[in-house]
Enzyme design. Structure first.
Site, mmCIF file in Angstrom:
data_model
loop_
_atom_site.group_PDB
_atom_site.id
_atom_site.type_symbol
_atom_site.label_atom_id
_atom_site.label_comp_id
_atom_site.label_asym_id
_atom_site.label_seq_id
_atom_site.Cartn_x
_atom_site.Cartn_y
_atom_site.Cartn_z
ATOM 1 N N CYS A 5 0.858 -1.159 0.019
ATOM 2 C CA CYS A 5 -0.133 -0.038 0.078
ATOM 3 C C CYS A 5 0.943 1.328 -0.079
ATOM 4 O O CYS A 5 1.946 1.311 0.824
ATOM 5 C CB CYS A 5 -0.830 0.029 1.118
ATOM 6 S SG CYS A 5 -2.005 1.391 1.375
ATOM 7 N N CYS A 42 0.488 4.859 7.079
ATOM 8 C CA CYS A 42 -0.112 4.605 8.249
ATOM 9 C C CYS A 42 0.897 3.756 9.173
ATOM 10 O O CYS A 42 1.148 2.823 9.029
ATOM 11 C CB CYS A 42 -1.525 4.059 8.188
ATOM 12 S SG CYS A 42 -2.559 4.719 6.721
ATOM 13 N N CYS A 101 0.526 0.305 10.322
ATOM 14 C CA CYS A 101 -0.099 -0.926 9.391
ATOM 15 C C CYS A 101 1.061 -1.615 8.785
ATOM 16 O O CYS A 101 1.782 -1.266 8.002
ATOM 17 C CB CYS A 101 -0.976 -0.132 8.290
ATOM 18 S SG CYS A 101 -1.735 -1.465 7.084
ATOM 19 N N CYS A 160 -16.362 -8.841 5.597
ATOM 20 C CA CYS A 160 -15.827 -7.771 5.545
ATOM 21 C C CYS A 160 -14.722 -8.007 4.584
ATOM 22 O O CYS A 160 -13.521 -8.817 4.900
ATOM 23 C CB CYS A 160 -15.564 -6.944 6.728
ATOM 24 S SG CYS A 160 -16.690 -6.767 7.847
ATOM 25 N N CYS A 219 -19.527 -5.961 3.513
ATOM 26 C CA CYS A 219 -18.796 -4.528 4.044
ATOM 27 C C CYS A 219 -17.506 -4.750 3.169
ATOM 28 O O CYS A 219 -16.953 -5.897 3.257
ATOM 29 C CB CYS A 219 -18.598 -4.810 5.277
ATOM 30 S SG CYS A 219 -17.392 -3.386 6.041
ATOM 31 N N CYS A 224 -19.272 2.259 8.596
ATOM 32 C CA CYS A 224 -18.459 1.531 9.690
ATOM 33 C C CYS A 224 -17.276 2.232 9.826
ATOM 34 O O CYS A 224 -16.638 2.396 9.000
ATOM 35 C CB CYS A 224 -18.016 0.379 9.226
ATOM 36 S SG CYS A 224 -17.059 -0.714 10.324
ATOM 37 N N ARG A 228 -17.954 -2.255 18.081
ATOM 38 C CA ARG A 228 -17.193 -3.638 17.619
ATOM 39 C C ARG A 228 -15.710 -3.500 18.549
ATOM 40 O O ARG A 228 -14.861 -2.513 18.431
ATOM 41 C CB ARG A 228 -16.694 -3.987 16.256
ATOM 42 C CG ARG A 228 -16.224 -5.037 16.429
ATOM 43 C CD ARG A 228 -16.085 -5.501 14.566
ATOM 44 N NE ARG A 228 -17.610 -5.554 13.946
ATOM 45 C CZ ARG A 228 -17.695 -4.621 13.073
ATOM 46 N NH1 ARG A 228 -16.854 -3.767 12.627
ATOM 47 N NH2 ARG A 228 -19.196 -4.484 12.545
#
Ligand code: SAM
Ligand code: DTB
Ligand code: SF4
Length: 322
Positions: A54, A58, A61, A98, A129, A189, A261
């Protein structure tokens, strides 16, 4: 039962967070019981449909191309592989599936393929999702047309602390995508991560930002940072578990209708701490032995935990899918 409020202030959220622990949990339970069956837990299973490489940075991550985490990159999975995994999730008792992709934003070709996955998963009778990064208005509408139920896009922390964590996009980019998702008629979400070195004020501010949205997110994932070696946050100081529970309780009080959650980070938590999270108003978990790239408690452990607590998975959504 009061209607959900959209005018929460930072001072109010901080005051809730600072309440004596029993008082905070009592208030959270009152709200939880007014809006939900306290014995029921919604179960979502995650699948990484495109892993690693990616371009974003972040700091938490493992999938960022900038960090050496030893992760094996995987291009977009074939449709049949995704459907196989969705069938397995349904057989294990999940009601929502998801699908996550390590993209900054999806390309047109990719979006068509994800739309086909959404149609296929929905036809199995599961809620769908996806989390694909930033979306334009038309991309959000295309996903809605494919039958998508939820779009996950986390704000992760306060606007102020966000710049310490991510430099490749702005907080406003996140808010713009959330607006596009909402405008397309999708369920939202959106939650965050606890344990990145943020202050209690940052946690309160994140929840205020979520609770001041024109409509509260239908799902609010509260993740505990999974400290992955090779990421800049690999050695972040662990959070006090009671502060994690406080965050869940404040989220429950401020967003009464939402599914809150208990998300990443459960693998290292005792059953007792997880029970405390459920007592503080969490009513949803990620279910299945893997999150996106890191571990999660296995299905047998979660089933045993719910059985020991006399709790049960939320029933499948009636009339959903084929
Ligand atoms: N690339 C898309 C994006 O960032 O929106 C979708 C996938 S991204 C992995 C989805 C979410 O996973 C992030 O927003 C973050 O909240 C969560 N996440 C990623 N790594 C994590 C970690 N190490 N611990 C806890 N949560 C994490
Ligand atoms: C969310 O809030 N947490 C999930 C899901 N939404 C996409 C992701 C957690 C990822 C944890 C690190 C990993 O497994 O890569
Ligand atoms: Fe990419 Fe999402 Fe990971 Fe950020 S959180 S590096 S955008 S996959």
């Amino acid at each position: 039962m009061h209607e959900p409020r959209h005018d929460w202030t930072l001072a109010e959220a901080e005051a809730l967070y600072a309440l004596p622990f029993p008082e905070l949990l009592f208030r959270a339970q009152q709200v939880h019981r007014a809006w939900h069956d306290p014995a029921e837990v919604q179960m979502s299973t995650l699948l990484s449909i495109k892993t690693g490489a990616c371009p974003e940075d972040c700091a938490y991550c493992p999938q960022s191309v900038r960090f050496e985490t030893g992760l094996a990159n995987e291009p977009l999975l074939p449709l049949e592989t995704v459907l196989e995994r969705a069938r397995a999730a349904r057989a294990a008792g999940a009601t929502r599936f998801c699908m996550g992709a390590a993209w900054r934003s999806p390309k047109a070709r990719d979006l068509d393929k994800v739309a086909a996955m959404v149609r296929g998963v929905r036809a199995l009778g599961l809620e769908t999702c996806v989390t694909l990064g930033m979306l334009s208005d038309s991309q959000a509408r295309a996903l809605k047309d494919a039958g998508l139920d939820y779009y996950n896009h986390n704000l992760d922390t306060s606007e102020e602390y966000y710049r310490e964590i991510i430099s490749t996009r702005r907080y406003q980019d996140r808010l713009d995508t959330l607006a596009a998702v909402r405008a397309a008629g999708l369920n939202v979400c959106c939650g965050g991560i606890i344990g990145m070195g943020e202050s209690p004020r940052d946690r309160a501010q994140l929840l205020v930002t979520l609770a001041r949205l024109p409509a509260h997110p239908e799902s609010v994932p509260i993740n505990q940072l999974v400290r992955v070696p090779g990421t800049p946050l690999a050695d972040a100081a662990p959070v006090d578990p009671f502060d994690f529970i406080r965050t869940i309780a404040v989220a429950r009080i401020m967003m009464p209708r939402a599914q809150v959650r208990l998300s990443a980070g459960r693998e290292g938590m005792s059953d007792e701490l997880q029970a405390l999270a459920l007592l503080a108003g969490a009513n949803s978990i990620f279910y299945g032995e893997k999150l996106l790239t890191t571990g999660n408690p296995d299905v047998a452990r979660d089933q045993a935990l719910l059985a020991r607590l006399g709790m049960r998975p939320e029933a499948a959504v009636p009339g959903h899918g084929a």
